[in-house]
Design an enzyme around this catalytic site. Sequence first.
Site, PDB file in Angstrom:
ATOM      1  CB  CYS A   1       6.951  76.502  -8.839  1.00 24.81           C
ATOM      2  SG  CYS A   1       7.026  75.714  -7.222  1.00 24.81           S
TER       3      CYS A   1
ATOM      4  CD  GLU B   1       9.432  83.048 -10.669  1.00 24.98           C
ATOM      5  OE1 GLU B   1      10.025  82.181 -11.345  1.00 24.98           O
ATOM      6  OE2 GLU B   1       8.495  82.776  -9.906  1.00 24.98           O
TER       7      GLU B   1
ATOM      8  CG  HIS C   1       9.398  80.244  -7.690  1.00 23.20           C
ATOM      9  ND1 HIS C   1       8.211  80.511  -8.333  1.00 23.20           N
ATOM     10  CD2 HIS C   1       9.098  79.393  -6.692  1.00 23.20           C
ATOM     11  CE1 HIS C   1       7.239  79.853  -7.726  1.00 23.20           C
ATOM     12  NE2 HIS C   1       7.752  79.169  -6.729  1.00 23.20           N
TER      13      HIS C   1
HETATM   14  N1  GLN Z   1       1.545  74.276  -4.944  1.00 22.84           N
HETATM   15  C1  GLN Z   1       2.776  73.693  -5.345  1.00 22.84           C
HETATM   16  C2  GLN Z   1       3.586  73.171  -4.174  1.00 22.84           C
HETATM   17  O1  GLN Z   1       3.369  73.549  -3.054  1.00 22.84           O
HETATM   18  C3  GLN Z   1       3.591  74.679  -6.163  1.00 22.84           C
HETATM   19  C4  GLN Z   1       4.055  75.850  -5.382  1.00 22.84           C
HETATM   20  C5  GLN Z   1       4.477  76.994  -6.256  1.00 22.84           C
HETATM   21  O2  GLN Z   1       4.144  77.056  -7.425  1.00 22.84           O
HETATM   22  N2  GLN Z   1       5.203  77.937  -5.680  1.00 22.84           N
HETATM   23  O3  GLN Z   1       4.461  72.377  -4.360  1.00 22.84           O
END
Ligand code: GLN
Length: 564
Positions: free
Chosen positions: A405, A538, A536
């Site tokens: 992410c 994971e 994600h």
């Molecule tokens: N801060 C980033 C976003 O909002 C990544 C979010 C995250 O890593 N879950 O897109």
Amino acid sequence: MEDARSTKKRSGRAPSKKRHKYIFVIGGVMSGVGKGIATSSVALILQSKGYKVNAVKVDPYLNIDAGTMNPTEHGEVFVLRSGLETDQDMGNYERFLNVSLNQEDYMTSGMVYQSVLEKERNLGYKGKCVEAIPHVRDEIIRRIRLASEQNGSDISVIEIGGTVGDFQNALFIEAARVLKLEHPDDVLFILVSYLPVPGALGEMKTRPTQNAVQQLNSYGVQANIIIARSSQKLDQRRKEKIAISSNVSADHIISAPDVESIYDVPLNFEREKIGEMLLKALRLPKKPATGLADWQNFVSKIKNAKKEVKIAIVGKYFDTGDFVLSDAYLSVIEAIKFSAAAVGARVEITWVNAKDFQKNPKSVSALNKYNGIIVPGGFGETGIEGKILAIQYAREKKIPYFGLCYGMQLMLIEYARNVLKLPGSHTTEIDSNPTHPVIDILPEQKAILANENYGATMRLGVYPALLKKGTIAGDAYAMESVEERHRHRYEVNPEYVRQFEEGGVVFSGVSPSGILMEIAELPRGVHPFMLGTQFHPELQARPLAPHPLFTAFLKACVRKDTVI
Ligand code: GLN
């Protein structure tokens, strides 16, 4: 009238065809002794005996969901397929059961009260005085029932958060008591208690557990089974001592000493025959079933893993201890473990503070001793430039890199700045007006943020991605499309996609519309494993179904055994 009607309905006017079974898991003495793992293990054991099981987490706090809580204080926010942001225990249940749970399987006091209050505003209570008993209690029961119906399960295992004696969870225990009153043969209570071994005495003490049982009795609830957590095994004499004071027979007291790995817990419980005990107490027949053979096999793979692999997780870490950190990134750690077991590797994870690289950029070379580097998800500015330095190091020194992410967004910012030669590349999360906004806010998120509406408003839950054949991701998944879970507000700016592609980045996973970039990677000829995901992965890694991308990353780490 209203109350009498609802009680009648619950007491069997509209009975479900099969008799659903409910097991409530309640904590005694203190929190943090592994109630979530005990719940997951009980659920897994019943599943391994051929029953369909759903696990439910009840969080007594007033937050509507876990999304607005700080992970370093509360632990990871676990996102369900539906997009609901929940407690990390939901992740444990999904991992143990190897299923995806529904949003009905999670509730907080906040959610329960919100439904009751909305109904009250809509005159749903027809002029009645709305009260905790019966209205809130009945809403809890309605939700527990709904969860079992949605899952079509035979048995629900429901973990009530907190400890017996808390103010906050009393209504949930009351709901469980009423359910038991109505279905005496179909509801069981498990007390997960703790037996301290005070250092000065060196002897296990049963008194706090006896008190917890009595405290539960004061709610009108009798424990049927006690899981006795302790640093040591519980001896027969103490089992009998607890039994006599708590009305639970000694063979229904399960010894649950500390173990090396949480995945040993179900095997230990089964040694004490908890599965058979539960089926008997719930009057459920034995069925031909697979048992825990696959689980046992997974546990032995973890134990027998030989190849040493060192992984650095580079993030922003405050003044927290390792304990809190491992809670904040629980799913990432577990996902690594599952894939490590699959490739026969023994992994050592090191937490690396990105802020140190910011202070002293040369110190980034300390990363040369790792076989792989991960930058996990995150928000905000802290440690950003340090993470970008770490990513640059991983790219230049060809150390396997996996960005989750934020880790993918930063991987592309680094690439834009240093390879595409677009200085001033940034995400608009940090810099509202950079020269090159290579990562930008999702259009639908703009209005939401302008209204300061932060709860449950990110791009959440599963979305599909189409995969490119012949890429690392395409080969790892060996599928044409996947559904993965998201939690973000920003994305790769579509205006820069062509420049990235022309400059060597392969977007190997893209939304069906072709607009959102879901996976970015460098070709294998350029780098052994440089890959980031906007989702994600994971969150969908399971012991018995390791995540293909983590497995591909681990394979690359195993190959990279020579230090540069
Ligand atoms: N801060 C980033 C976003 O909002 C990544 C979010 C995250 O890593 N879950 O897109």
